[in-house]
Scaffold this motif. Structure first.
Motif, short mmCIF file in Angstrom:
data_model
loop_
_atom_site.label_atom_id
_atom_site.label_comp_id
_atom_site.label_asym_id
_atom_site.label_seq_id
_atom_site.Cartn_x
_atom_site.Cartn_y
_atom_site.Cartn_z
N LEU A 1 -9.72 0.26 -7.64
CA LEU A 1 -9.08 1.48 -7.16
C LEU A 1 -7.74 1.73 -7.85
O LEU A 1 -7.44 2.86 -8.26
N PHE A 2 -6.94 0.69 -8.01
CA PHE A 2 -5.66 0.87 -8.70
C PHE A 2 -5.87 1.23 -10.17
O PHE A 2 -5.09 2.00 -10.74
N ALA A 3 -6.92 0.70 -10.78
CA ALA A 3 -7.24 1.07 -12.16
C ALA A 3 -7.60 2.55 -12.25
O ALA A 3 -7.17 3.25 -13.18
N LEU B 1 14.01 -7.85 2.88
CA LEU B 1 13.97 -7.05 1.65
C LEU B 1 14.40 -5.61 1.86
O LEU B 1 14.49 -4.83 0.91
N LEU B 2 14.70 -5.25 3.10
CA LEU B 2 15.16 -3.89 3.40
C LEU B 2 16.37 -3.47 2.58
O LEU B 2 16.40 -2.36 2.04
N PRO B 3 17.41 -4.33 2.43
CA PRO B 3 18.58 -3.90 1.64
C PRO B 3 18.27 -3.63 0.17
O PRO B 3 19.06 -2.98 -0.52
N HIS B 4 17.10 -4.11 -0.30
CA HIS B 4 16.73 -3.94 -1.70
C HIS B 4 15.72 -2.82 -1.90
O HIS B 4 15.16 -2.67 -3.00
N HIS B 5 15.48 -2.03 -0.85
CA HIS B 5 14.58 -0.87 -0.92
C HIS B 5 13.16 -1.27 -1.29
O HIS B 5 12.44 -0.49 -1.94
N ILE B 6 12.76 -2.47 -0.89
CA ILE B 6 11.40 -2.94 -1.14
C ILE B 6 10.58 -2.76 0.13
O ILE B 6 10.94 -3.27 1.20
N LYS B 7 9.51 -2.02 0.03
CA LYS B 7 8.63 -1.80 1.18
C LYS B 7 7.77 -3.05 1.42
O LYS B 7 7.41 -3.76 0.48
N VAL B 8 7.41 -3.27 2.67
CA VAL B 8 6.53 -4.39 3.03
C VAL B 8 5.54 -3.91 4.09
O VAL B 8 5.93 -3.28 5.07
N THR B 9 4.26 -4.22 3.87
CA THR B 9 3.20 -3.76 4.76
C THR B 9 2.19 -4.87 5.00
O THR B 9 1.83 -5.60 4.08
N ALA B 10 1.69 -4.98 6.23
CA ALA B 10 0.57 -5.86 6.53
C ALA B 10 -0.68 -5.02 6.77
O ALA B 10 -0.64 -4.04 7.52
N ILE B 11 -1.76 -5.41 6.12
CA ILE B 11 -3.07 -4.80 6.36
C ILE B 11 -3.93 -5.86 7.04
O ILE B 11 -4.16 -6.94 6.48
N ILE C 1 -5.19 0.37 1.65
CA ILE C 1 -4.05 -0.11 0.86
C ILE C 1 -3.52 1.01 -0.02
O ILE C 1 -2.30 1.22 -0.13
N TRP C 2 -4.43 1.76 -0.63
CA TRP C 2 -3.98 2.86 -1.48
C TRP C 2 -3.26 3.93 -0.65
O TRP C 2 -2.24 4.49 -1.08
N PHE C 3 -3.76 4.21 0.55
CA PHE C 3 -3.08 5.16 1.43
C PHE C 3 -1.64 4.72 1.67
O PHE C 3 -0.70 5.52 1.57
N VAL C 4 -1.46 3.45 1.99
CA VAL C 4 -0.13 2.91 2.28
C VAL C 4 0.78 3.03 1.06
O VAL C 4 1.94 3.46 1.16
N VAL C 5 0.25 2.65 -0.09
CA VAL C 5 1.05 2.64 -1.32
C VAL C 5 1.42 4.05 -1.76
O VAL C 5 2.49 4.28 -2.34
N SER C 6 0.56 5.00 -1.48
CA SER C 6 0.76 6.37 -1.97
C SER C 6 1.60 7.25 -1.04
O SER C 6 1.75 8.45 -1.30
N ARG C 7 2.16 6.68 0.03
CA ARG C 7 3.03 7.47 0.89
C ARG C 7 4.33 7.80 0.16
O ARG C 7 4.73 7.11 -0.78
N PRO C 8 5.03 8.86 0.62
CA PRO C 8 6.31 9.21 0.00
C PRO C 8 7.32 8.06 0.10
O PRO C 8 7.17 7.15 0.93
N ALA C 9 8.35 8.12 -0.72
CA ALA C 9 9.32 7.02 -0.82
C ALA C 9 9.99 6.72 0.52
O ALA C 9 10.37 5.57 0.78
#
Length: 252
Positions: free
Chosen positions: A21-23, A171-181, A221-229
């Protein structure tokens, strides 16, 4: 270079579905897995089909020394990872705690918890200088509840659930998102691995109902990754329609 996704456990199941899917979405891929032949075949197919670059890496996430050498040894331009999918994980055995195999326990803890930590530490440090990135941790319904004979596997997935929350804070102060699926029943090699190659026993797990497919989880996973910033999906629990809890299903 286009956006880069690093996927662990990429040679089958959810990892392979994510790679496909990412490809399709034009990502360059770092694919990490233990089975070199499968890894090379998948990499060749994705490169030819989608005209992307693929960097295959053979390593076991349990082996901290080799894993670190392999990851840190990649070219600098590949370390601008936008998405990490911590997919490598497994279950071994289905026994009550008093009859459990301690080697199975070690395998699950070393893969599901320590392996995830090893990869996350390395890759998060690549993301921090860029103040961006997204880490996806593949958990399980077993990380939300406990079921009979699931003891240590459930414990490892509860650990993933806790680590996901901890990473989100750290990782919040570094603007890195984190998600559990967190999937319920997904028909992959999961049960075959759990039952150590016993195909008949593995097939019975999914008989009488329609389980999730690996592609369903990749879509999520793609839905999560493709959300706005400005949007982060912290936690997602996904079940087949025929499953309500880890142990309650509607089988025909």
């Amino acid at each position: 270079m286009s956006k880069i996704a690093l996927i662990t456990g990429a040679t089958s199941g959810i990892g392979e579905a994510c790679a496909n899917l990412f490809a399709q979405q034009g990502y360059q891929l770092i694919l990490l897995g233990r089975r070199s032949e499968r890894l090379e075949k998948l990499s060749t197919t994705l490169t030819a089909t989608h005209a992307i670059q693929v960097l295959p890496l053979v390593a076991d996430v349990r082996d901290k020394v080799t894993l670190t050498a392999v990851l840190e040894g990649i070219p600098t331009e590949w370390k601008k990872v936008d998405v990490l999918v911590n997919n490598a994980g497994l279950s071994q055995g289905l026994d009550p705690i008093d009859k459990g195999d301690t080697d199975d326990w070690d395998t699950m803890i070393d893969t599901n918890v320590k392996g995830l930590l090893y990869v996350s530490k390395i890759v998060s440090n690549w993301m921090i200088p860029f103040q961006s990135g997204h880490i996806i941790n593949i958990g399980s319904i077993a990380g939300k509840e406990v079921y009979p004979n699931g003891n240590v596997y459930c414990a490892t997935k509860h650990a993933v659930d806790a680590l996901n929350k901890g990473m989100r804070i750290d990782l919040l102060p570094h603007h890195i998102k984190v998600t559990a699926i967190n999937p319920g029943m997904v028909e992959t090699e999961f049960s075959l691995v759990r039952f150590k190659g016993d195909e008949d026993r593995a097939k019975k797990v999914y008989q009488g109902l329609l389980p999730l497919m690996a592609e369903d989880i990749a879509d999520a996973i793609w839905f999560v990754v493709s959300r706005p910033a400005h949007v982060n999906i912290n936690d997602m629990l996904i079940m087949p329609s025929a499953q309500a809890t880890a142990t309650i299903t509607n089988k025909n």
